[in-house]
Motif scaffolding. Structure first.
Motif, PDB file in Angstrom:
ATOM      1  N   LEU A   1      -6.946   6.093  -2.945  1.00 53.75           N
ATOM      2  CA  LEU A   1      -7.913   7.100  -2.490  1.00 53.75           C
ATOM      3  C   LEU A   1      -7.530   7.665  -1.129  1.00 53.75           C
ATOM      4  CD1 LEU A   1     -11.189   5.332  -3.693  1.00 53.75           C
ATOM      5  CD2 LEU A   1      -9.824   7.087  -4.860  1.00 53.75           C
ATOM      6  N   ASP A   2      -6.924   6.837  -0.272  1.00 54.25           N
ATOM      7  CA  ASP A   2      -6.399   7.341   1.002  1.00 54.25           C
ATOM      8  C   ASP A   2      -5.326   8.402   0.757  1.00 54.25           C
ATOM      9  OD1 ASP A   2      -7.866   6.098   2.978  1.00 54.25           O
ATOM     10  OD2 ASP A   2      -6.479   4.441   3.274  1.00 54.25           O
TER      11      ASP A   2
ATOM     12  N   GLU B   1       0.822  -1.212   0.000  1.00 52.39           N
ATOM     13  CA  GLU B   1       0.000   0.000   0.000  1.00 52.39           C
ATOM     14  C   GLU B   1       0.856   1.263   0.000  1.00 52.39           C
ATOM     15  OE1 GLU B   1      -2.999  -0.065   3.032  1.00 52.39           O
ATOM     16  OE2 GLU B   1      -3.566  -2.141   2.579  1.00 52.39           O
ATOM     17  N   SER B   2       1.980   1.231   0.713  1.00 54.80           N
ATOM     18  CA  SER B   2       2.804   2.439   0.791  1.00 54.80           C
ATOM     19  C   SER B   2       3.371   2.820  -0.575  1.00 54.80           C
ATOM     20  CB  SER B   2       3.938   2.254   1.799  1.00 54.80           C
ATOM     21  OG  SER B   2       4.734   1.149   1.436  1.00 54.80           O
ATOM     22  N   PHE B   3       3.734   1.822  -1.390  1.00 55.16           N
ATOM     23  CA  PHE B   3       4.223   2.106  -2.737  1.00 55.16           C
ATOM     24  C   PHE B   3       3.115   2.707  -3.599  1.00 55.16           C
ATOM     25  CE2 PHE B   3       4.207   0.539  -7.145  1.00 55.16           C
ATOM     26  CZ  PHE B   3       5.267   1.292  -7.640  1.00 55.16           C
ATOM     27  N   ILE B   4       1.925   2.101  -3.549  1.00 56.12           N
ATOM     28  CA  ILE B   4       0.807   2.590  -4.352  1.00 56.12           C
ATOM     29  C   ILE B   4       0.432   4.013  -3.952  1.00 56.12           C
ATOM     30  CG2 ILE B   4      -1.642   2.259  -4.870  1.00 56.12           C
ATOM     31  CD1 ILE B   4       0.171   0.329  -6.331  1.00 56.12           C
ATOM     32  N   LYS B   5       0.473   4.304  -2.669  1.00 61.77           N
ATOM     33  CA  LYS B   5       0.171   5.664  -2.198  1.00 61.77           C
ATOM     34  C   LYS B   5       1.152   6.675  -2.784  1.00 61.77           C
ATOM     35  CE  LYS B   5      -1.988   4.627   2.283  1.00 61.77           C
ATOM     36  NZ  LYS B   5      -1.843   4.772   3.749  1.00 61.77           N
ATOM     37  N   GLU B   6       2.436   6.356  -2.681  1.00 59.89           N
ATOM     38  CA  GLU B   6       3.456   7.281  -3.177  1.00 59.89           C
ATOM     39  C   GLU B   6       3.367   7.423  -4.690  1.00 59.89           C
ATOM     40  OE1 GLU B   6       6.469  10.069  -2.643  1.00 59.89           O
ATOM     41  OE2 GLU B   6       5.171   9.066  -1.197  1.00 59.89           O
ATOM     42  N   LEU B   7       3.147   6.307  -5.381  1.00 57.16           N
ATOM     43  CA  LEU B   7       3.025   6.330  -6.832  1.00 57.16           C
ATOM     44  C   LEU B   7       1.878   7.237  -7.272  1.00 57.16           C
ATOM     45  CD1 LEU B   7       3.914   5.118  -9.610  1.00 57.16           C
ATOM     46  CD2 LEU B   7       2.112   3.405  -9.256  1.00 57.16           C
ATOM     47  N   SER B   8       0.738   7.101  -6.612  1.00 55.59           N
ATOM     48  CA  SER B   8      -0.426   7.894  -7.003  1.00 55.59           C
ATOM     49  C   SER B   8      -0.195   9.380  -6.758  1.00 55.59           C
ATOM     50  CB  SER B   8      -1.684   7.416  -6.265  1.00 55.59           C
ATOM     51  OG  SER B   8      -1.528   7.494  -4.868  1.00 55.59           O
ATOM     52  N   LEU B   9       0.482   9.724  -5.668  1.00 59.27           N
ATOM     53  CA  LEU B   9       0.780  11.129  -5.396  1.00 59.27           C
ATOM     54  C   LEU B   9       1.723  11.709  -6.447  1.00 59.27           C
ATOM     55  CD1 LEU B   9       1.256  11.210  -1.527  1.00 59.27           C
ATOM     56  CD2 LEU B   9      -0.535  12.347  -2.824  1.00 59.27           C
ATOM     57  N   VAL B  10       2.779  10.956  -6.762  1.00 59.91           N
ATOM     58  CA  VAL B  10       3.753  11.435  -7.746  1.00 59.91           C
ATOM     59  C   VAL B  10       3.086  11.619  -9.105  1.00 59.91           C
ATOM     60  CG1 VAL B  10       5.856  10.847  -9.004  1.00 59.91           C
ATOM     61  CG2 VAL B  10       5.720  10.416  -6.561  1.00 59.91           C
ATOM     62  N   CYS B  11       2.149  10.739  -9.443  1.00 60.79           N
ATOM     63  CA  CYS B  11       1.462  10.823 -10.732  1.00 60.79           C
ATOM     64  C   CYS B  11       0.462  11.980 -10.790  1.00 60.79           C
ATOM     65  CB  CYS B  11       0.732   9.511 -11.020  1.00 60.79           C
ATOM     66  SG  CYS B  11       1.819   8.138 -11.491  1.00 60.79           S
ATOM     67  N   VAL B  12      -0.288  12.179  -9.721  1.00 55.26           N
ATOM     68  CA  VAL B  12      -1.388  13.142  -9.757  1.00 55.26           C
ATOM     69  C   VAL B  12      -0.908  14.588  -9.577  1.00 55.26           C
ATOM     70  CG1 VAL B  12      -3.496  13.908  -8.564  1.00 55.26           C
ATOM     71  CG2 VAL B  12      -3.146  11.472  -9.067  1.00 55.26           C
ATOM     72  N   ARG B  13       0.115  14.814  -8.768  1.00 55.24           N
ATOM     73  CA  ARG B  13       0.559  16.191  -8.510  1.00 55.24           C
ATOM     74  C   ARG B  13       0.795  17.010  -9.787  1.00 55.24           C
ATOM     75  NH1 ARG B  13       4.443  14.002  -4.701  1.00 55.24           N
ATOM     76  NH2 ARG B  13       3.586  14.035  -2.607  1.00 55.24           N
ATOM     77  N   PRO B  14       1.517  16.479 -10.781  1.00 57.32           N
ATOM     78  CA  PRO B  14       1.783  17.305 -11.975  1.00 57.32           C
ATOM     79  C   PRO B  14       0.542  17.600 -12.811  1.00 57.32           C
ATOM     80  CG  PRO B  14       3.270  15.393 -11.852  1.00 57.32           C
ATOM     81  CD  PRO B  14       2.185  15.161 -10.862  1.00 57.32           C
TER      82      PRO B  14
END
Length: 321
Positions: free
Chosen positions: A249-250, A192-205
């Motif tokens: 989503l978290d 879960e921690s990888f997926i969380k970080e991945l989603s943040l890195v993808c969505v921010r830009p």
């Protein structure tokens, strides 16, 4: 040093104007060299002015926000404060005060620049988590050397920064997949921690300031470009996918919380996660009732009330057909 906050702010603004004067009347080296005697005598100054470390932050914040000084140069200048364990304190105070000048995307901008400069807390403080909590800089928590949460996934700031730069440079999805697979072990990619970080890195830009009104909006082309990346690492197997979808989503919930829930943004992002098929209906439902993130838990669900109503309506219409 005992001047009121308004005087401190005016002096900080003066530094910026000296940088921006033509020809320039100030350099980063000149400014921070001028602070050295005060840094060296800070313990004595603190006896008469307990707020001295926060005042240092106020004075430097505007120059940092305007990129007249950067994190690495500032870190080097704070060397005299290491002996009294106040270098990290001044760094955090400077970042905190700079956020008001950076506007609604300040957290993202600080995080981007911190990562781009390959910054770490080493040499600033032995307890970054404590300072991050004190100054409410949660968006920098992933840069702590401490391990936390529920996983040991190596999604450190260097990985996140490099991946963010690849996305910004519009590298192909195959190049991005190759980098992730070479950096993160297969078993860790299902954490879960990888997926969380991945989603943040993808969505921010994908977020940008709206030119028409004071709000943030989603760049459609940028978002469409990151969809295959999210789908790739959410689609290992059906069993457990809902758990990983909930982690995405978290991470969005916590991200919006750190941004103080910009108007319309949660709905815009969730709509796109739904429309592009990144998150399934079951994933949204599971997260609504079982999401683990506590910060902003009730607020985001209130923001998404219409989203879930429409989700239920669309599903009802589909079943009738």
């Amino acid at each position: 040093m005992e001047a009121k906050s308004v005087c401190t702010s005016l002096l900080a603004e003066l530094f910026v104007r000296m940088f921006e004067h033509s020809p320039a009347q100030m350099t980063a080296d000149g400014l921070l060299t001028g602070f050295q005697p005060s840094f060296e005598n800070a313990p004595d100054l603190a006896m008469d002015c307990p707020r001295i470390y926060d005042i240092f932050g106020e004075l430097l914040a505007k120059s940092l926000a305007k990129e007249h000084i950067n994190f690495r140069v500032l870190k080097g200048a704070l060397e005299p404060l290491k002996a009294v364990d106040k270098a990290g304190e001044v760094m955090c105070a400077t970042i905190k005060h700079s956020l008001s000048d950076l506007g609604s995307k300040g957290c993202m901008e600080v995080q981007r620049r911190w990562g781009k400069e390959n910054m770490s807390w080493s040499g600033l403080t032995d307890n970054p988590a404590q300072l991050i909590e004190k100054y409410k800089l949660d968006f920098l928590s992933s840069s702590c050397d401490e391990t936390g949460g529920d996983s040991t996934t190596p999604t450190d700031i260097n990985f996140s920064t490099h991946l963010a730069l690849m996305i910004e440079d519009k590298k192909t999805k195959d190049e991005i997949f190759k980098y992730i697979d070479a950096t993160i072990p297969k078993e860790a990619q299902r954490e879960e921690s990888f997926i969380k970080e991945l989603s943040l890195v993808c969505v921010r830009p994908c977020l940008m300031e709206s030119a028409e009104c004071e709000k943030m909006e989603v760049d459609e082309d940028a978002f469409n470009a990151i969809v295959p990346i999210l789908q790739q690492y959410l689609g290992y197997e059906k069993e457990g996918v809902t758990r990983l979808e909930s982690a995405v989503l978290d991470s969005m919930q916590r991200f919006f919380f750190d941004l103080s829930f910009p108007r319309h943004l949660p709905c815009d992002v969730f709509d796109r996660l739904c429309d592009t098929g990144v998150i399934t209906v079951d994933g949204f439902r599971y997260w609504k009732d079982n999401g683990k993130e506590q910060q902003g838990h009730g607020v985001i669900r209130q923001h998404l009330k219409t989203f879930f109503e429409e989700l239920c309506s669309e599903e009802s219409d589909s079943s009738e057909q």
